[in-house]
Design a protein around this motif. Structure first.
Motif, mmCIF file in Angstrom:
data_model
loop_
_atom_site.group_PDB
_atom_site.id
_atom_site.type_symbol
_atom_site.label_atom_id
_atom_site.label_comp_id
_atom_site.label_asym_id
_atom_site.label_seq_id
_atom_site.Cartn_x
_atom_site.Cartn_y
_atom_site.Cartn_z
ATOM 1 N N LEU A 79 0.827 -1.207 0.000
ATOM 2 C CA LEU A 79 0.000 0.000 0.000
ATOM 3 C C LEU A 79 0.862 1.257 0.000
ATOM 4 N N PRO A 80 0.338 2.361 -0.519
ATOM 5 C CA PRO A 80 1.092 3.616 -0.516
ATOM 6 C C PRO A 80 1.130 4.229 0.879
ATOM 7 N N LEU A 81 2.183 4.976 1.141
ATOM 8 C CA LEU A 81 2.318 5.667 2.422
ATOM 9 C C LEU A 81 1.534 6.970 2.375
ATOM 10 N N GLY A 82 0.688 7.166 3.374
ATOM 11 C CA GLY A 82 -0.058 8.403 3.506
ATOM 12 C C GLY A 82 0.187 8.998 4.874
ATOM 13 N N GLY A 83 -0.752 9.808 5.322
ATOM 14 C CA GLY A 83 -0.626 10.407 6.637
ATOM 15 C C GLY A 83 -1.216 11.796 6.680
ATOM 16 N N PHE A 84 -1.166 12.390 7.852
ATOM 17 C CA PHE A 84 -1.668 13.742 8.049
ATOM 18 C C PHE A 84 -1.018 14.293 9.302
ATOM 19 N N ALA A 85 -1.066 15.602 9.445
ATOM 20 C CA ALA A 85 -0.530 16.267 10.637
ATOM 21 C C ALA A 85 0.858 15.709 10.946
ATOM 22 N N GLY A 86 1.070 15.179 12.165
ATOM 23 C CA GLY A 86 2.385 14.734 12.580
ATOM 24 C C GLY A 86 2.606 13.241 12.515
ATOM 25 N N LEU A 87 1.927 12.562 11.575
ATOM 26 C CA LEU A 87 2.131 11.122 11.484
ATOM 27 C C LEU A 87 2.100 10.664 10.029
ATOM 28 N N LYS A 88 2.720 9.497 9.807
ATOM 29 C CA LYS A 88 2.648 8.822 8.514
ATOM 30 C C LYS A 88 2.011 7.462 8.758
ATOM 31 N N GLU A 89 1.225 6.965 7.796
ATOM 32 C CA GLU A 89 0.467 5.744 8.034
ATOM 33 C C GLU A 89 0.130 5.033 6.746
ATOM 34 N N LYS A 90 -0.214 3.759 6.902
ATOM 35 C CA LYS A 90 -0.796 2.980 5.826
ATOM 36 C C LYS A 90 -2.114 2.418 6.328
ATOM 37 N N ARG A 91 -3.148 2.572 5.509
ATOM 38 C CA ARG A 91 -4.495 2.159 5.883
ATOM 39 C C ARG A 91 -4.765 0.774 5.315
ATOM 40 N N MET A 92 -4.620 -0.231 6.170
ATOM 41 C CA MET A 92 -4.714 -1.623 5.749
ATOM 42 C C MET A 92 -6.162 -2.069 5.527
ATOM 43 N N VAL A 93 -7.084 -1.518 6.318
ATOM 44 C CA VAL A 93 -8.519 -1.791 6.174
ATOM 45 C C VAL A 93 -9.243 -0.472 5.986
ATOM 46 N N THR A 94 -9.929 -0.330 4.864
ATOM 47 C CA THR A 94 -10.790 0.836 4.610
ATOM 48 C C THR A 94 -12.084 0.304 4.008
ATOM 49 N N ASP A 95 -13.015 -0.029 4.858
ATOM 50 C CA ASP A 95 -14.241 -0.690 4.428
ATOM 51 C C ASP A 95 -15.043 0.211 3.489
ATOM 52 N N GLU A 96 -15.555 -0.392 2.421
ATOM 53 C CA GLU A 96 -16.287 0.392 1.419
ATOM 54 C C GLU A 96 -17.570 0.985 1.973
ATOM 55 N N ARG A 97 -18.089 0.468 3.099
ATOM 56 C CA ARG A 97 -19.267 1.067 3.719
ATOM 57 C C ARG A 97 -18.976 2.481 4.223
ATOM 58 N N ILE A 98 -17.718 2.745 4.562
ATOM 59 C CA ILE A 98 -17.321 4.055 5.066
ATOM 60 C C ILE A 98 -16.610 4.881 3.992
ATOM 61 N N PHE A 99 -15.725 4.235 3.244
ATOM 62 C CA PHE A 99 -14.849 4.962 2.328
ATOM 63 C C PHE A 99 -15.344 4.984 0.893
ATOM 64 N N GLY A 100 -16.290 4.110 0.536
ATOM 65 C CA GLY A 100 -16.881 4.123 -0.794
ATOM 66 C C GLY A 100 -15.826 4.124 -1.897
ATOM 67 N N PRO A 101 -15.938 5.048 -2.854
ATOM 68 C CA PRO A 101 -14.992 5.088 -3.974
ATOM 69 C C PRO A 101 -13.584 5.530 -3.572
ATOM 70 N N HIS A 102 -13.415 6.036 -2.340
ATOM 71 C CA HIS A 102 -12.082 6.459 -1.877
ATOM 72 C C HIS A 102 -11.274 5.306 -1.301
ATOM 73 N N LYS A 103 -11.866 4.126 -1.222
ATOM 74 C CA LYS A 103 -11.160 2.949 -0.725
ATOM 75 C C LYS A 103 -10.050 2.555 -1.688
ATOM 76 N N HIS A 104 -8.825 2.299 -1.149
ATOM 77 C CA HIS A 104 -7.753 1.808 -2.006
ATOM 78 C C HIS A 104 -8.096 0.391 -2.456
ATOM 79 N N PRO A 105 -7.909 0.063 -3.735
ATOM 80 C CA PRO A 105 -8.348 -1.251 -4.226
ATOM 81 C C PRO A 105 -7.663 -2.436 -3.548
ATOM 82 N N LYS A 106 -6.459 -2.254 -3.015
ATOM 83 C CA LYS A 106 -5.763 -3.363 -2.359
ATOM 84 C C LYS A 106 -6.112 -3.490 -0.876
#
Length: 230
Positions: free
Chosen positions: A9-36
């Motif tokens: 997965l690509p490295l993302g983040g915000f403010a003072g942290l960097k992160e990878k979002r391993m679970v992004t359920d389509e019920r919450i993230f819809g089309p913004h969910k990473h396909p992997k």
């Protein structure tokens, strides 16, 4: 068994942290969910593996109608906000915040001059409109420690039909869990269901989990709550 590695997965983040979002359920993230990224299980909808920068922080932000579970892998976090302001959690500890209908605002802060690592999970509530609440769990080494979920009648944890347990293990210690589950190896190496596995790997299994640590390790397990009589 399905697996997803941190490196996938690509490295993302915000403010003072960097992160990878391993679970992004389509019920919450819809089309913004990473396909992997994986979908969740039950009401579990999100898992992020984050490194806070030295003295980094999330910034104060609100949540409503979500349960936010934070598991410290390495380092520590100072918690600020409308629930238990001033609380600190250290390596192996777990922090559980129920937003409910009341909601809460919080800021998680790395008080140290080195990076830390924290896993954050979100679970949708079984019932809307609950009061906000806060719990901290001190690690119990060598066992699968149930920190979230259970029947409404018990008071040890916030009730939910989705459960979360954390195993903080030393080398050669083992845990097992029957049935369907998702698991995240946030720290260390070991053998899971007969296969060698490495840290920062997410697993989805249909039948059972058998894990043995090869070194100090932390495994987070998410599964349907087993409620007597149901």
């Amino acid at each position: 068994m399905k697996t997803l590695n941190y490196s996938d997965l690509p490295l993302g983040g915000f403010a003072g942290l960097k992160e990878k979002r391993m679970v992004t359920d389509e019920r919450i993230f819809g089309p913004h969910k990473h396909p992997k990224a994986f979908n969740g299980l039950g009401n579990f909808v999100y898992l992020a593996d984050a490194n806070f920068l030295p003295h980094g922080e999330t910034g104060m932000h609100p949540h409503r109608e979500i349960d936010v579970i934070s598991v410290m892998v390495e380092g520590r976090i100072s918690h600020a906000g409308s629930l238990e302001h001033g609380q600190s959690i250290e390596t192996g500890y777990s922090q559980v915040q129920r937003a409910g209908g009341e909601g809460f605002a919080h800021n998680e802060i790395n008080p140290d001059s080195s990076e830390n690592q924290m896993i954050q999970l979100w679970v949708l509530p079984d019932n809307p409109g609950e009061p906000a609440g806060y719990q901290v769990f001190e690690p119990e080494t060598g066992k699968l420690q149930h920190i979230y979920g259970g029947s409404v009648s018990q008071t040890e944890r916030f009730y939910s039909k989705t459960s979360i347990a954390v195993a903080n293990l030393q080398a050669d210690q083992s845990i097992s869990h029957p049935g369907e589950a998702m698991a995240y190896l946030s720290k260390g190496y070991g053998t899971l269901n007969g296969e060698s596995v490495e840290r920062r790997t997410l697993f989805r299994v249909d039948n059972a989990i058998e894990f043995t640590a090869s070194e100090d390790a932390q495994l987070i397990v998410i599964y349907p709550t087993q409620i007597a009589g149901e």
